[in-house]
Design a protein around this motif. Structure first.
Motif, mmCIF file in Angstrom:
data_model
loop_
_atom_site.group_PDB
_atom_site.id
_atom_site.type_symbol
_atom_site.label_atom_id
_atom_site.label_comp_id
_atom_site.label_asym_id
_atom_site.label_seq_id
_atom_site.Cartn_x
_atom_site.Cartn_y
_atom_site.Cartn_z
ATOM 1 N N ALA A 1 -6.904 19.557 -9.570
ATOM 2 C CA ALA A 1 -7.266 18.316 -8.878
ATOM 3 C C ALA A 1 -6.273 17.985 -7.778
ATOM 4 C CB ALA A 1 -7.363 17.164 -9.884
ATOM 5 N N ASP B 1 -3.010 2.662 -1.809
ATOM 6 C CA ASP B 1 -2.627 4.072 -1.880
ATOM 7 C C ASP B 1 -1.306 4.281 -2.607
ATOM 8 O OD1 ASP B 1 -4.885 4.882 -0.554
ATOM 9 O OD2 ASP B 1 -3.957 4.842 1.430
ATOM 10 N N ILE C 1 -6.882 20.466 -4.593
ATOM 11 C CA ILE C 1 -8.098 20.348 -3.786
ATOM 12 C C ILE C 1 -8.276 18.966 -3.194
ATOM 13 C CG2 ILE C 1 -9.232 22.108 -5.191
ATOM 14 C CD1 ILE C 1 -10.833 19.876 -6.517
ATOM 15 N N ASP C 2 -7.477 17.985 -3.623
ATOM 16 C CA ASP C 2 -7.631 16.607 -3.135
ATOM 17 C C ASP C 2 -6.663 16.370 -1.982
ATOM 18 O OD1 ASP C 2 -7.855 13.739 -2.854
ATOM 19 O OD2 ASP C 2 -8.704 13.730 -4.878
ATOM 20 N N THR C 3 -7.172 15.908 -0.864
ATOM 21 C CA THR C 3 -6.323 15.688 0.335
ATOM 22 C C THR C 3 -6.095 14.214 0.617
ATOM 23 O OG1 THR C 3 -8.311 15.742 1.750
ATOM 24 C CG2 THR C 3 -7.128 17.826 1.388
ATOM 25 N N ARG C 4 -6.473 13.332 -0.285
ATOM 26 C CA ARG C 4 -6.289 11.916 -0.063
ATOM 27 C C ARG C 4 -4.795 11.548 -0.089
ATOM 28 N NH1 ARG C 4 -9.952 9.266 -4.568
ATOM 29 N NH2 ARG C 4 -9.227 11.170 -5.653
ATOM 30 N N GLN D 1 -11.460 12.209 -13.621
ATOM 31 C CA GLN D 1 -10.772 11.941 -12.365
ATOM 32 C C GLN D 1 -9.401 11.328 -12.610
ATOM 33 O OE1 GLN D 1 -11.828 12.834 -9.328
ATOM 34 N NE2 GLN D 1 -13.612 13.796 -10.308
ATOM 35 N N GLN D 2 -9.180 10.864 -13.847
ATOM 36 C CA GLN D 2 -7.918 10.249 -14.229
ATOM 37 C C GLN D 2 -7.531 10.744 -15.608
ATOM 38 O OE1 GLN D 2 -8.843 6.030 -14.092
ATOM 39 N NE2 GLN D 2 -10.201 6.464 -12.387
ATOM 40 N N TRP E 1 -1.446 9.392 -1.014
ATOM 41 C CA TRP E 1 -1.108 8.618 -2.202
ATOM 42 C C TRP E 1 0.270 7.978 -2.124
ATOM 43 C CZ3 TRP E 1 3.222 10.227 -4.811
ATOM 44 C CH2 TRP E 1 3.663 11.522 -4.545
ATOM 45 N N HIS F 1 -4.820 12.979 -8.479
ATOM 46 C CA HIS F 1 -4.297 13.490 -7.210
ATOM 47 C C HIS F 1 -2.955 12.865 -6.836
ATOM 48 C CE1 HIS F 1 -5.990 9.765 -5.427
ATOM 49 N NE2 HIS F 1 -5.160 9.998 -4.439
ATOM 50 N N LYS F 2 -2.486 11.861 -7.603
ATOM 51 C CA LYS F 2 -1.177 11.264 -7.348
ATOM 52 C C LYS F 2 -0.097 11.864 -8.255
ATOM 53 C CE LYS F 2 -3.154 6.914 -5.720
ATOM 54 N NZ LYS F 2 -3.130 5.450 -5.792
#
Length: 473
Positions: A464, A275, A467-470, A395-396, A472, A414-415
């Motif tokens: 991105a 992560d 909406i992304d909750t991951r 996605q990247q 990092w 998302h990072k």
């Protein structure tokens, strides 16, 4: 399994390492002054015990520093207590530790101990270090920091203890691979091996016999022979450097972390959770491309990145998969940059070379136009860069450039910490712009693209992130 909830002390031999650290903190000049004073002062009577008093006081200070230094893991926090006159208590949440490096230098290997450097990305250097501890304790601390997987399901009113994921060996470079690594990298880096020799071997070089050329006439073939000898010497030193630094280079992986170990005389183990990997870059020079090897760098939030050199295509794809990024071959890199970049580079180079030519005219006369020779080189390399540069956004954000060496960069959207769109005067006149994605460990910049495309890329990246909750970091 070692219980880190109990306060741990370093090995008693850490007194020596603490003493060496204190000596380094005093500075070389102060140490030289004290040594000269002790050697030249007339020690008579009571003054004769001064050296013993200094040694006893220094040893007692180091021993007290060792006794007051403890560390333990309590409630998912690494707690370090230290201090002689003033007690300092440092609490570091486990999830905030970015990487833990285990180093075993030559003196550590002789004593069977290791050094642990903890990086929390809170400063430019490691947050703190544990000078000398047994390897099982260090590896347990490393596992707790980067492979612990806390489960969010509560039992009663408290969270259960973290589950430790065992890692596995992904690959190990053998001696043949290390030799290929050394022969395909820039040989002048091997000259770094000469540093300690030049620093401490002055007396050795002074004792060498004089083998000068004397009155012998100059021979033209001395120049190519000298250049060839220097290149061979650099290659040999580079082979020595690679074998010392990357001996038994291994990459280990668990479900949540990656760990790199290598070294012959000084053994180093650096680990980080997946992560916390922010960017992935790879480089491949012409020799490496011919040998089918490339180097990979996984940039983490802290100051210690994970670098794995000498990977073949299969290992390269494996590392990218373990780092939770898409292999570069599977990305759609179909976007290009505007050819106006060639004209901009040539224009800037022409201005600089023209000014340099005018300045050199007063020194070397009509030879000064030689300063204009870099202009065709700038034109050729920039034109090749524009022709081969590709980038894509999915996605990247990824890019691939190829002039002499092939270089790729990837960052998961998302990072992203920030994204900007800028325009220089040159770009504004042509409806172009630059989009830059910034992470906690670096940035990817794509310039000379249509301004509408730059704005669309910025909006895609921001969407991105929202909406992304991951996690990092």
């Amino acid at each position: 399994m070692i219980d880190l909830s109990v306060p741990q002390r370093q090995s008693p031999l850490a007194i020596v390492f603490l003493g060496l650290r204190i000596l380094r903190s005093l500075g070389i000049a102060q140490i030289v002054i004290v040594v000269l004073f002790i050697m030249r002062a007339p020690f008579n009577g009571a003054l004769s015990v001064l050296p013993f008093v200094i040694i006893f006081a220094f040893g007692g200070f180091s021993a007290l520093a060792w006794w007051r230094y403890t560390f333990q893991v309590l409630d998912d926090e690494l707690v370090v207590t230290k201090g002689i006159v003033r007690v300092v208590r440092l609490n570091v949440p486990i999830e905030r530790i970015q990487s833990i490096a285990i180093e075993q230098q030559l003196l550590h290997r002789l004593t069977g101990l290791v050094k642990v450097a903890v990086d929390t990305a809170g400063s430019n250097e490691a947050e703190f270090s544990i000078d000398a501890v047994a390897r099982p304790v260090a590896e347990e601390l490393q596992r707790r920091a980067v492979t612990a997987v806390p489960t969010p399901v509560k039992i009663g009113s408290a969270l259960p203890p973290p589950v430790l994921a065992e890692d596995r060996v992904v690959f190990t470079h053998d001696g043949r691979r290390l030799l290929a690594m050394a022969l395909t990298t820039w040989p002048l880096t091997g000259l770094l091996v000469l540093g300690p020799l030049l620093a401490f071997g002055g007396d050795f070089f002074n004792r060498l016999p004089d083998v000068g050329l004397g009155d012998q006439p100059f021979r033209w073939w001395w120049v190519p022979v000298g250049i060839a000898g220097f290149i061979v010497f650099s290659i040999v030193l580079n082979i020595i450097r690679v074998f010392l630094q990357d001996w038994e280079l291994s990459l280990r992986a668990s479900a949540t972390s990656l760990r790199r170990t290598s070294g012959l005389l000084s053994r180093t183990s650096t680990a980080s959770s997946v992560d916390r990997i922010q960017m992935v870059t790879s480089a491949q020079n012409p020799l490496q491309r011919r040998a089918g090897l490339r180097g990979i760098e996984l940039a983490t939030v802290g100051q210690r990145n994970l670098s794995v050199d000498g990977c073949d295509d299969a290992q390269f794809t494996t590392v990218l998969t373990l780092a939770a990024v898409t292999p570069i071959e599977e990305l759609l890199l179909d976007r290009r940059i505007h050819p106006a970049a060639v004209w901009l580079a040539v224009r800037n180079a022409t201005v600089v070379c023209a000014l340099l030519t005018g300045a050199l005219f007063w020194l070397i006369g009509w030879w000064s136009p030689l300063a204009l020779t870099p202009i065709p080189l700038v034109w050729a390399t920039t034109r090749l860069h524009v022709a081969n540069f590709r980038w894509g956004l999915g996605q990247q954000l990824a890019s691939s450039s190829h002039v002499l060496s092939l270089r790729t960069e990837q960052a998961v959207l998302h990072k992203t910490n920030a994204v900007t769109v800028t325009q220089s005067i040159f770009e504004r006149r042509r409806g172009l712009g630059r989009v830059q994605l910034m992470t906690a460990s670096g940035a990817i910049s794509i310039g000379m693209i249509p301004i509408e495309e730059a704005h669309a890329a910025r909006d895609t990246i921001l969407h991105a992130v929202e909406i992304d909750t991951r996690p990092w970091i």
